[in-house]
Write a protein that holds these residues in place. Structure first.
Motif, short mmCIF file in Angstrom:
data_model
loop_
_atom_site.label_atom_id
_atom_site.label_comp_id
_atom_site.label_asym_id
_atom_site.label_seq_id
_atom_site.Cartn_x
_atom_site.Cartn_y
_atom_site.Cartn_z
N SER A 27 42.46 59.99 102.14
CA SER A 27 42.28 60.53 103.50
C SER A 27 42.36 59.42 104.55
O SER A 27 42.94 59.60 105.62
CB SER A 27 40.92 61.23 103.61
N ILE A 28 41.79 58.27 104.21
CA ILE A 28 41.85 57.12 105.13
C ILE A 28 43.30 56.69 105.32
O ILE A 28 43.77 56.47 106.45
CB ILE A 28 41.01 55.94 104.58
N LEU A 29 44.02 56.56 104.19
CA LEU A 29 45.42 56.14 104.26
C LEU A 29 46.25 57.14 105.06
O LEU A 29 47.10 56.75 105.86
CB LEU A 29 46.00 56.01 102.85
N LEU A 30 45.99 58.41 104.82
CA LEU A 30 46.74 59.44 105.54
C LEU A 30 46.46 59.35 107.04
O LEU A 30 47.37 59.44 107.87
CB LEU A 30 46.38 60.83 105.01
N LYS A 88 42.10 76.09 94.83
CA LYS A 88 40.84 76.82 94.99
C LYS A 88 39.72 75.89 95.47
O LYS A 88 38.80 76.31 96.16
CB LYS A 88 40.46 77.45 93.64
N ASN A 89 39.82 74.62 95.08
CA ASN A 89 38.77 73.64 95.42
C ASN A 89 39.35 72.49 96.24
O ASN A 89 38.98 71.33 96.05
CB ASN A 89 38.13 73.10 94.14
N MET A 90 40.26 72.84 97.14
CA MET A 90 41.01 71.82 97.88
C MET A 90 40.12 70.86 98.66
O MET A 90 40.29 69.65 98.63
CB MET A 90 41.98 72.49 98.85
N GLU A 91 39.13 71.42 99.35
CA GLU A 91 38.27 70.58 100.20
C GLU A 91 37.54 69.54 99.36
O GLU A 91 37.54 68.35 99.68
CB GLU A 91 37.27 71.47 100.96
N LYS A 92 36.95 69.98 98.26
CA LYS A 92 36.23 69.06 97.38
C LYS A 92 37.18 68.04 96.77
O LYS A 92 36.86 66.85 96.65
CB LYS A 92 35.51 69.85 96.28
N ASN A 97 51.23 69.47 110.31
CA ASN A 97 51.64 70.83 110.67
C ASN A 97 51.15 71.91 109.70
O ASN A 97 51.00 73.05 110.10
CB ASN A 97 53.18 70.90 110.76
N CYS A 98 50.92 71.54 108.45
CA CYS A 98 50.42 72.49 107.44
C CYS A 98 49.29 71.83 106.64
O CYS A 98 49.46 71.52 105.45
CB CYS A 98 51.54 72.93 106.50
N PRO A 99 48.17 71.57 107.27
CA PRO A 99 47.11 70.81 106.61
C PRO A 99 46.56 71.47 105.35
O PRO A 99 46.00 70.79 104.49
CB PRO A 99 46.02 70.69 107.69
N ASN A 100 46.72 72.79 105.23
CA ASN A 100 46.16 73.49 104.06
C ASN A 100 47.15 73.58 102.89
O ASN A 100 46.82 74.12 101.84
CB ASN A 100 45.71 74.89 104.45
N ASN A 121 55.48 77.73 106.73
CA ASN A 121 54.07 77.76 106.34
C ASN A 121 53.88 77.83 104.81
O ASN A 121 53.28 78.78 104.29
CB ASN A 121 53.36 78.94 107.01
N PRO A 122 54.36 76.83 104.09
CA PRO A 122 54.25 76.86 102.63
C PRO A 122 52.81 76.65 102.16
O PRO A 122 52.00 76.03 102.85
CB PRO A 122 55.13 75.70 102.19
N SER A 123 52.53 77.15 100.97
CA SER A 123 51.21 76.90 100.37
C SER A 123 51.23 75.63 99.53
O SER A 123 50.19 75.08 99.18
CB SER A 123 50.79 78.09 99.50
N LEU A 124 52.44 75.15 99.21
CA LEU A 124 52.59 73.97 98.38
C LEU A 124 53.86 73.24 98.82
O LEU A 124 54.90 73.86 99.03
CB LEU A 124 52.70 74.39 96.91
N VAL A 125 53.76 71.92 98.95
CA VAL A 125 54.94 71.10 99.26
C VAL A 125 55.09 70.06 98.15
O VAL A 125 54.14 69.35 97.82
CB VAL A 125 54.81 70.40 100.63
N LEU A 126 56.29 69.99 97.59
CA LEU A 126 56.58 69.02 96.54
C LEU A 126 57.53 67.96 97.09
O LEU A 126 58.63 68.28 97.55
CB LEU A 126 57.23 69.72 95.34
N PHE A 127 57.09 66.71 97.07
CA PHE A 127 57.93 65.59 97.51
C PHE A 127 58.64 65.00 96.29
O PHE A 127 58.00 64.69 95.28
CB PHE A 127 57.08 64.48 98.16
#
Length: 414
Positions: free
Chosen positions: A390-393, A377-381, A102-105, A80-86
């Motif tokens: 979002s469409i591509l995802l 802090k403003n992820m949704e926006k 699996n970890c949308p946030n 459950n990471p808060s950040l994923v770096l590819f």
């Protein structure tokens, strides 16, 4: 007090900082995250390598993962990471949809390392001896790479030229791009005082990972076109070629009677570069920023390179040596800089200025960390503003997911 982040880095390979600029870059990112007390897990589907850095020695958890395998889903859910770096777009292609599902946030960041589509387009143009064409740039690789950039919340660029290219040619919104160069220590006077002097140094050196096509091409160019002309005027000077993973083709260029030495992996790259008088790097194509040229500056070693080699590295500051593109110009520059101590000392100072004004981690590290926190802090926006992503995802999850599930089922049946 800043919240502790739980970070998952998914590596294309296990980091090899002594083999490549990409490995050095990865260790710099890990170091930056650890300075802020963030907990890091490094995962990769790559096999262990003899020369990989053991990240567990610096408190990073190491996990082996598999592509097209549902075990990754349970692994990341539990972590459950808060950040994923590819690490590069091919890793995002393999794992990005699983992370999103699996970890949308979790904040999704991709380090491009260099723009692969730009490097490959330049490689094609170089081999065909033509100008770079727009259709070469808009390749299938570009479609994949740009799609990955759009699917991520932030993509890191190491070159300002590539930042501009993405915005002007590919119309990518700046809000999902972030310029983060190599992050190195400031060069101090005490360091400079310990560098070998002009008279104590000798020979030309080239150093680079031979799995990277621009390096192999540059060494061929050196051997066939540049070194014979330099040698006529500097008959007692050697050309030393170092690099990880040399193929048999590379090793066959070793010609001691011509003072052209192919020496394979350097045990201590810093010592090799520090004792050379000049780094000679006639790169004919490539992208990103060149770790070998930053390393040269950090060792007080001037360089002769091409416009491609120096691209986006020095900004408006004078170069740490001489930039030349034609064969005779490269030869003349190399010979002049090798013999002219006054010029050599002047351009050595230029290198110190470039590192301290354009690559010192104190200039970039904290701002990048703050940018991460602001986006979280403003992820949704932030994601609304990148609706195309979002469409591509959405469509990638649909298509990639079922292809991956099919491969997974096929593997189980075999």
């Amino acid at each position: 007090m800043m919240q502790q982040q739980k970070i998952l880095i998914i590596g294309f390979v296990w980091p090899e900082p002594n083999s490549s600029g990409a490995g050095t870059r990865m260790m710099q990112l890990i170091d930056l995250f650890q300075e802020h007390n963030w907990k890091i897990t490094f995962a990769s589907a790559a096999a262990d390598s003899e020369f990989m850095f053991d990240v567990t020695t610096i408190g990073v958890e190491k996990v082996s993962i598999a592509i097209n395998d549902a075990t990754f889903d349970s692994f990341i859910q539990e972590l459950n990471p808060s950040l994923v770096l590819f690490d590069r777009f091919v890793v995002e292609e393999q794992f990005g949809w699983r992370v999103a599902e699996n970890c949308p946030n979790a904040l999704r960041i991709m380090d491009t390392v260099d723009l692969h589509c730009l490097r490959l387009a330049r490689q094609k143009a170089s081999k065909e001896k033509t100008e770079l064409k727009q259709e070469d740039l808009f390749s299938d690789t570009a479609k994949r790479e740009i799609a990955s950039i759009l699917r991520c919340d932030i993509s890191l660029l190491i070159s300002e030229i590539e930042m501009d290219l993405l915005q002007t040619h590919f119309k990518i919104d700046k809000s999902i791009l972030y310029y983060l160069p190599f992050l190195v220590e400031t060069i101090r006077k005490s360091t400079v005082q310990n560098w070998p002097k002009f008279q104590e140094r000798k020979n030309f050196v080239f150093i680079g990972n031979f799995l990277h096509e621009p390096n192999w091409n540059a060494v061929q160019f050196l051997k066939e076109s540049i070194w014979p002309l330099i040698r006529k005027q500097l008959p007692k000077v050697s050309m030393l070629i170092y690099g990880a993973y040399p193929s048999q083709k590379v090793l066959q260029l070793h010609k001691p009677d011509e003072l052209f030495f192919v020496l394979g992996r350097a045990d201590n790259a810093e010592e090799v570069v520090k004792n050379a008088r000049i780094v000679l790097a006639p790169l004919r194509f490539g992208a990103g920023a060149k770790g070998k040229l930053i390393e040269a500056m950090q060792c007080g070693t001037p360089s002769v390179t091409t416009s491609i080699g120096a691209e986006s590295m020095n900004g408006n500051l004078p170069w740490n040596g001489i930039i030349a593109d034609e064969i005779q110009s490269i030869v003349d520059a190399a010979i002049r800089l090798y013999q002219d101590q006054v010029l050599w000392l002047k351009v050595q100072e230029n290198g110190i200025e470039i590192v301290n004004k354009r690559y010192s981690k104190t200039l970039f590290g904290n701002d990048f960390i703050q940018h991460i926190l602001d986006v979280q802090k403003n992820m949704e926006k932030h994601r609304w503003n990148n609706f195309i992503g979002s469409i591509l995802l959405h469509h990638t999850v649909a298509s990639t997911k079922y292809m991956s599930r099919w491969i997974e089922a096929k593997n189980k049946n075999n």
